[in-house]
Write a protein that holds these residues in place. Structure first.
Motif, short mmCIF file in Angstrom:
data_model
loop_
_atom_site.label_atom_id
_atom_site.label_comp_id
_atom_site.label_asym_id
_atom_site.label_seq_id
_atom_site.Cartn_x
_atom_site.Cartn_y
_atom_site.Cartn_z
N TRP A 1 0.84 -1.21 0.00
CA TRP A 1 0.00 0.00 0.00
C TRP A 1 0.87 1.26 0.00
CZ3 TRP A 1 -0.40 3.75 3.92
CH2 TRP A 1 -1.43 4.68 3.75
N MET A 2 1.93 1.25 0.83
CA MET A 2 2.82 2.40 0.91
C MET A 2 3.57 2.60 -0.40
SD MET A 2 3.80 4.94 2.75
CE MET A 2 3.22 4.53 4.37
N GLU A 3 4.09 1.53 -0.98
CA GLU A 3 4.83 1.63 -2.24
C GLU A 3 3.94 2.13 -3.37
OE1 GLU A 3 8.06 -1.92 -1.33
OE2 GLU A 3 6.28 -2.38 -2.51
N ASP A 4 2.73 1.59 -3.46
CA ASP A 4 1.79 2.00 -4.50
C ASP A 4 1.42 3.48 -4.34
OD1 ASP A 4 -0.07 1.47 -6.74
OD2 ASP A 4 -1.61 1.81 -5.21
N GLY A 5 1.11 3.87 -3.11
CA GLY A 5 0.72 5.26 -2.86
C GLY A 5 1.84 6.24 -3.12
N LEU A 6 3.05 5.89 -2.74
CA LEU A 6 4.20 6.76 -2.96
C LEU A 6 4.47 6.94 -4.46
CD1 LEU A 6 6.60 8.38 -1.91
CD2 LEU A 6 7.84 6.24 -1.66
N GLY A 7 4.47 5.85 -5.20
CA GLY A 7 4.67 5.93 -6.65
C GLY A 7 3.59 6.74 -7.34
N ARG A 8 2.35 6.52 -6.97
CA ARG A 8 1.23 7.25 -7.55
C ARG A 8 1.33 8.75 -7.23
NH1 ARG A 8 -2.41 4.09 -5.84
NH2 ARG A 8 -2.92 5.21 -3.95
N ASP A 9 1.67 9.07 -5.98
CA ASP A 9 1.78 10.46 -5.56
C ASP A 9 2.89 11.19 -6.33
OD1 ASP A 9 0.95 12.64 -3.78
OD2 ASP A 9 2.94 12.40 -2.88
N LEU A 10 4.04 10.53 -6.48
CA LEU A 10 5.13 11.15 -7.23
C LEU A 10 4.74 11.41 -8.69
CD1 LEU A 10 8.19 9.16 -5.87
CD2 LEU A 10 7.79 11.60 -5.63
N LYS A 11 4.04 10.46 -9.30
CA LYS A 11 3.62 10.61 -10.69
C LYS A 11 2.57 11.72 -10.84
CE LYS A 11 4.58 5.85 -11.92
NZ LYS A 11 4.03 4.53 -12.21
N PRO B 1 10.10 10.37 -14.62
CA PRO B 1 10.09 8.96 -14.99
C PRO B 1 10.21 8.05 -13.75
CG PRO B 1 12.23 9.88 -15.42
CD PRO B 1 11.37 11.02 -14.94
N VAL B 2 9.11 7.85 -13.05
CA VAL B 2 9.10 7.06 -11.82
C VAL B 2 9.07 5.57 -12.17
CG1 VAL B 2 7.83 6.54 -9.70
CG2 VAL B 2 7.93 8.89 -10.55
N GLY B 3 9.98 4.81 -11.58
CA GLY B 3 10.04 3.36 -11.78
C GLY B 3 9.60 2.64 -10.52
N ALA B 4 10.31 1.60 -10.16
CA ALA B 4 9.97 0.77 -9.01
C ALA B 4 10.15 1.54 -7.69
CB ALA B 4 10.84 -0.47 -9.00
N VAL B 5 9.27 1.25 -6.75
CA VAL B 5 9.33 1.83 -5.41
C VAL B 5 9.53 0.68 -4.42
CG1 VAL B 5 8.11 3.17 -3.67
CG2 VAL B 5 7.74 3.68 -6.09
N ALA B 6 10.47 0.84 -3.50
CA ALA B 6 10.74 -0.20 -2.51
C ALA B 6 10.78 0.42 -1.12
CB ALA B 6 12.05 -0.90 -2.80
N CYS B 7 9.91 -0.07 -0.23
CA CYS B 7 9.88 0.36 1.17
C CYS B 7 10.26 -0.83 2.04
CB CYS B 7 8.49 0.86 1.54
SG CYS B 7 7.97 2.35 0.67
N PRO B 8 10.80 -0.57 3.22
CA PRO B 8 11.18 -1.68 4.10
C PRO B 8 9.97 -2.44 4.60
CG PRO B 8 11.50 0.42 5.21
CD PRO B 8 11.10 0.73 3.81
N GLN C 1 12.63 5.12 5.34
CA GLN C 1 12.95 5.56 3.99
C GLN C 1 12.56 4.50 2.97
OE1 GLN C 1 17.09 6.62 3.82
NE2 GLN C 1 16.81 8.40 5.12
N CYS C 2 12.04 4.99 1.85
CA CYS C 2 11.75 4.13 0.70
C CYS C 2 12.67 4.56 -0.43
CB CYS C 2 10.30 4.30 0.27
SG CYS C 2 9.10 3.81 1.53
N THR C 3 12.90 3.66 -1.37
CA THR C 3 13.74 3.93 -2.52
C THR C 3 12.88 3.93 -3.77
OG1 THR C 3 15.58 2.82 -1.45
CG2 THR C 3 15.76 3.14 -3.83
N VAL C 4 13.08 4.95 -4.63
CA VAL C 4 12.34 5.05 -5.87
C VAL C 4 13.33 5.09 -7.03
CG1 VAL C 4 10.72 6.45 -7.22
CG2 VAL C 4 10.53 6.38 -4.72
N GLU C 5 13.14 4.21 -8.00
CA GLU C 5 13.99 4.22 -9.19
C GLU C 5 13.45 5.25 -10.17
OE1 GLU C 5 14.18 0.33 -10.90
OE2 GLU C 5 15.17 -0.52 -9.15
N MET C 6 14.37 6.07 -10.69
CA MET C 6 13.99 7.07 -11.69
C MET C 6 15.01 7.04 -12.82
SD MET C 6 12.60 10.30 -9.53
CE MET C 6 13.55 10.20 -8.02
#
Length: 64
Positions: free
Chosen positions: A20-30, A37-44, A56-61
């Motif tokens: 849920w956190m990864e999906d929301g973070l990626g969607r919010d950034l987009k 160019p938002v790619g994969a999002v990874a949270c602990p 902290q989460c990591t976002v590939e761009m």
């Protein structure tokens, strides 16, 4: 580096839903930056709900 905040309520026995956190973070950034160019999002995994806690989460761009 971008900083985003989320308010999560619950008890200390609960953990944050990682997907849920990864999906929301990626969607919010987009939504905030459509040309980014938002790619994969990874949270602990296993983050417990604790008042004032951070993580902290990591976002590939592309190109970064």
């Amino acid at each position: 580096m971008a900083t985003l905040c989320a308010s999560v309520t619950g008890t200390a026995a609960w953990t944050i839903d990682r997907a849920w956190m990864e999906d929301g973070l990626g969607r919010d950034l987009k939504e905030r930056n459509p040309s980014l160019p938002v790619g994969a999002v990874a949270c602990p995994a296993g983050i417990k709900i604790v008042e004032g806690a951070t993580f902290q989460c990591t976002v590939e761009m592309e190109g970064v």
